[in-house]
Design a protein around this motif. Structure first.
Motif, PDB file in Angstrom:
ATOM      1  N   PHE C 113       0.822  -1.061   0.032  1.00  0.00           N
ATOM      2  CA  PHE C 113       0.243  -0.013   0.003  1.00  0.00           C
ATOM      3  C   PHE C 113       0.622   1.467  -0.027  1.00  0.00           C
ATOM      4  CE2 PHE C 113      -3.337  -2.862   1.442  1.00  0.00           C
ATOM      5  CZ  PHE C 113      -4.313  -2.577   0.723  1.00  0.00           C
ATOM      6  N   ASP C 166      -9.361  -9.565  -7.345  1.00  0.00           N
ATOM      7  CA  ASP C 166      -9.265  -8.254  -6.699  1.00  0.00           C
ATOM      8  C   ASP C 166      -9.915  -8.271  -5.358  1.00  0.00           C
ATOM      9  OD1 ASP C 166      -7.856  -6.353  -8.149  1.00  0.00           O
ATOM     10  OD2 ASP C 166      -9.524  -5.693  -9.253  1.00  0.00           O
ATOM     11  N   SER C 170      -8.163  -8.202  -1.638  1.00  0.00           N
ATOM     12  CA  SER C 170      -8.387  -7.341  -0.989  1.00  0.00           C
ATOM     13  C   SER C 170      -8.824  -7.703   0.521  1.00  0.00           C
ATOM     14  CB  SER C 170      -9.838  -6.486  -1.512  1.00  0.00           C
ATOM     15  OG  SER C 170      -9.507  -5.876  -2.579  1.00  0.00           O
ATOM     16  N   MET C 171      -9.501  -9.037   0.575  1.00  0.00           N
ATOM     17  CA  MET C 171      -9.818  -9.548   1.785  1.00  0.00           C
ATOM     18  C   MET C 171      -8.537  -9.989   2.487  1.00  0.00           C
ATOM     19  SD  MET C 171     -12.303 -12.850   2.108  1.00  0.00           S
ATOM     20  CE  MET C 171     -13.842 -12.280   3.133  1.00  0.00           C
ATOM     21  N   SER C 173      -5.382  -8.839   2.297  1.00  0.00           N
ATOM     22  CA  SER C 173      -4.833  -7.701   2.759  1.00  0.00           C
ATOM     23  C   SER C 173      -5.683  -7.160   3.816  1.00  0.00           C
ATOM     24  CB  SER C 173      -4.356  -6.778   1.573  1.00  0.00           C
ATOM     25  OG  SER C 173      -5.730  -6.372   1.086  1.00  0.00           O
ATOM     26  N   GLY C 174      -6.774  -6.761   3.635  1.00  0.00           N
ATOM     27  CA  GLY C 174      -7.838  -6.127   4.760  1.00  0.00           C
ATOM     28  C   GLY C 174      -7.584  -6.990   5.974  1.00  0.00           C
ATOM     29  N   VAL C 175      -7.846  -8.225   6.024  1.00  0.00           N
ATOM     30  CA  VAL C 175      -7.605  -9.165   7.192  1.00  0.00           C
ATOM     31  C   VAL C 175      -6.356  -8.693   7.897  1.00  0.00           C
ATOM     32  CG1 VAL C 175      -7.286 -11.262   8.217  1.00  0.00           C
ATOM     33  CG2 VAL C 175      -9.349 -10.634   6.672  1.00  0.00           C
ATOM     34  N   TRP C 178      -5.986  -4.962   9.449  1.00  0.00           N
ATOM     35  CA  TRP C 178      -6.945  -4.851  10.293  1.00  0.00           C
ATOM     36  C   TRP C 178      -6.290  -5.445  11.480  1.00  0.00           C
ATOM     37  CZ3 TRP C 178      -9.779  -1.408  11.963  1.00  0.00           C
ATOM     38  CH2 TRP C 178     -10.746  -1.681  13.129  1.00  0.00           C
TER      39      TRP C 178
ATOM     40  N   SER D 170     -12.967  -5.974   7.501  1.00  0.00           N
ATOM     41  CA  SER D 170     -11.479  -6.153   7.026  1.00  0.00           C
ATOM     42  C   SER D 170     -11.740  -6.127   5.342  1.00  0.00           C
ATOM     43  CB  SER D 170     -10.978  -7.353   7.374  1.00  0.00           C
ATOM     44  OG  SER D 170     -10.630  -7.648   8.702  1.00  0.00           O
ATOM     45  N   MET D 171     -12.761  -6.921   5.038  1.00  0.00           N
ATOM     46  CA  MET D 171     -13.249  -6.830   3.643  1.00  0.00           C
ATOM     47  C   MET D 171     -13.416  -5.617   3.192  1.00  0.00           C
ATOM     48  SD  MET D 171     -16.078  -9.250   1.825  1.00  0.00           S
ATOM     49  CE  MET D 171     -15.203 -10.494   0.569  1.00  0.00           C
ATOM     50  N   SER D 173     -12.878  -2.793   4.195  1.00  0.00           N
ATOM     51  CA  SER D 173     -11.514  -1.685   4.321  1.00  0.00           C
ATOM     52  C   SER D 173     -10.508  -2.273   3.400  1.00  0.00           C
ATOM     53  CB  SER D 173     -10.916  -1.568   5.672  1.00  0.00           C
ATOM     54  OG  SER D 173     -10.470  -2.860   6.365  1.00  0.00           O
ATOM     55  N   GLY D 174     -10.496  -3.660   3.220  1.00  0.00           N
ATOM     56  CA  GLY D 174      -9.425  -4.041   2.088  1.00  0.00           C
ATOM     57  C   GLY D 174      -9.774  -3.729   0.646  1.00  0.00           C
ATOM     58  N   VAL D 175     -10.942  -3.693   0.345  1.00  0.00           N
ATOM     59  CA  VAL D 175     -11.561  -3.492  -0.897  1.00  0.00           C
ATOM     60  C   VAL D 175     -11.039  -1.753  -1.148  1.00  0.00           C
ATOM     61  CG1 VAL D 175     -13.177  -3.070  -2.484  1.00  0.00           C
ATOM     62  CG2 VAL D 175     -13.140  -5.250  -1.244  1.00  0.00           C
TER      63      VAL D 175
END
Lengths: 209, 209, 209, 209
Positions: C113, C166, C170-171, C173-175, C178, D170-171, D173-175
């Motif tokens: 990021f 994607d 995203s999921m 990386s989001g997890v 977070w 998380s999802m 924010s990840g997206v």
DNA sequence: AATGAATGAGATTTCATTCAT
DNA sequence: AATGAATGAAATCTCATTCAT
């Protein structure tokens, strides 16, 4: 009492209120770390108001010294004016006066030195400056006169009275500064006073023929 | 001379270059009105470079005092170590040493006081701090020893030698501070020295039985 | 092996040495608080040397991401290239691959990021930038292909494979982000992994027709 | 309206004015490259004024997150408090709420991550910190409760509601992060929203038994 | 007269980057 | 190729002072 006078009196009361607050704050934090806002808060006034009574921070600070000088002079005049005292007794009374001055404001000396820093002086009004000089000269003169009496009486060595006054004052302020600067290790007011006493004792012994 | 050693020497030279510049600038303007940029400019270096040699402004300032203390101790050891001198002669030599210290850096005293302000102390490294304390104690000890010899020889009044050292130092610093603070009116180094001389004379007279 | 080649190899070894050091330091302190000097120290090199291998700090940082992407692609190709796996098994293998990537460098995501911040991108060389874009597209393509097989086999819902890739990424990386951001309260790597597992499970369930 | 109240309101207006400016500047340049001077300029105020309303840069930044959290909670309470909705409808409403939050401030997520960095946390006042934590917990709790209803109704798989809330967030924010980070290539808000929609859809499908 | 919000100049300190050796 | 001392721009934050109300 006219309206004019009442106003003037009111104004003077305010000034004192600010000076007292400033003394507390400066004592606590020193000159640089004391902010005008702190002082205003302590005086329960707003920062802006301070500037109605003092031209700037330096001038407020200088006013503290002025107050001390005024006190010092009153005490000194009390000594010099007392015709019943022998020269020796006058010197003793002088020493007592110095203790009183110290009690009146232990930070007096630090104040007086800050005051003299050339940068500070630039910020002072001509008026305040000459007032301080006048009182300063006057008090050193008074101290000198006390010594002069002893010299004239033949009991003290023959030095220029003003030089003796300078040395006397230097010793007084030197002890206070030095002992205060050690306060981190030893914050004992009595120790300071006993050192001061010993210093005066040696000084007076040294004066004697 | 190894490469390591040459570098170390070079580094020390730089430190001194900065200290000398700092001394000039601090003398001129006092601690608060001297900026790191001023000092850098005086040393013909960039501000960033100062921080390669000193952790922060306070530590740079404190290093000035350290330098004085080191000089003072060398001079004092010269006196205490000289077995050919009588107690009286040692005191005379002590007075001479103090004059030298004053000549070495007339602002020594102001430095030493600033140094002691508690806010300043916080910013100093443990190492520098303990070094200063050590030297400070050592020099007062040395002064005290000189007086002790006179006391033991029965020619001086019986006071605690360290207390006498404190007073002696206070007087020394008090005179310098006071006379310096008057410098705006009278920037006469000789007058200061003569006052200092008179002060020492009175002090020594006062010591005698 | 020619001299040219040997040199090239030596150069690459150095680059890796720096990258490894940078990874450690960045992981420890984040991008902004990591200084080039820290990294140099960690790599046992001088700051100047870093600039012989990387144009600037941003480019060094970006190289970390490049390294991860290379690793990711190798792992993905391993999955896509294995013809013995059913579409479902490939997705399972994909999930395993992501765990490996996470283990390879848990900060991968934060790196990626930071990389994308427009200000950073400006500092990157055209060359490095296009390399990253190429690998990035390639890896998303590979992930997309895995999903595509499931879609073509009729077991997954009919969405654009790249869009799914994607979302999957995203999921992932989001997890990580977070849960990492909550690490102050709960620095439990296993908890993160179990959350990651649950997230993937829901995602895969959601894919199914 | 008393004078006190009017002042308080005026003060709040100023705070908002600063927050709005900060949001714009931070959005444009990110935390590190945004300077307090930029923000002051954007708010048409002087740098000093910012510090009358926010203790430091970190605290100003954190206040942005606080604002989002407050908005999020209001939206969530609107959902959880609506007894007429079925569990499924509530999840749909939750998804709508998230879209609103995104519209309210697309950078919400980046803010929230920066916020959690331990270095940042050190600079926040105890008060602000606990407020953020409280709201953060509260909103995750509310999201969890929505899922819990579905679980209790037997239509969703049996996972810990808070864990689901974590994954959901998380999802989300990840997206946003991922798509935003690609914005250099594709600054298409609608594409982001459609990806978000697809992600939620898969997530909800994955929840179902 | 008093207020206190706002100002904005200025100080310390950091650190990516350069360049002489 | 490698070094590392030096640079100097830039950023945060403070606070004496002003001025509209």
């Amino acid at each position: 009492m006219g309206i004019q006078e009442r106003k003037e009196r009111e104004r003077e009361r305010r000034r004192q209120q600010i000076i007292v607050a400033a003394k507390r704050v400066f004592s606590e934090s020193g000159f640089n770390r004391s902010t005008m806002e702190d002082i205003a808060k302590e005086a329960e006034l707003s920062p802006g108001t301070l500037y109605l009574y003092f031209k700037n921070k330096d001038e407020l600070y200088a006013s503290l010294s002025l107050r001390i000088l005024q006190y010092l002079i009153i005490r000194l005049e009390h000594v010099t004016g007392n015709d019943e005292l022998s020269p020796q007794q006058k010197v003793d009374a002088l020493v007592d006066a110095m203790f009183d001055v110290y009690d009146f404001d232990p930070l007096v000396i630090i104040n007086m030195f800050h005051l003299q820093s050339s940068e500070t002086l630039k910020n002072l009004s001509e008026e305040l400056l000459s007032e301080i000089e006048k009182l300063s000269r006057k008090s050193l003169g008074a101290i000198g006169n006390i010594f002069k009496e002893g010299i004239d009486a033949g009991i003290y060595i023959d030095k220029h009275p003003i030089a003796l006054a300078d040395i006397f004052w230097s010793m007084f302020s030197g002890v206070i500064l030095w002992e205060t600067s050690k306060k981190i290790i030893n914050d004992d007011k009595d120790y300071l006073k006993s050192t001061l006493k010993a210093a005066f004792e040696i000084f007076v012994r040294g004066l004697k023929k």
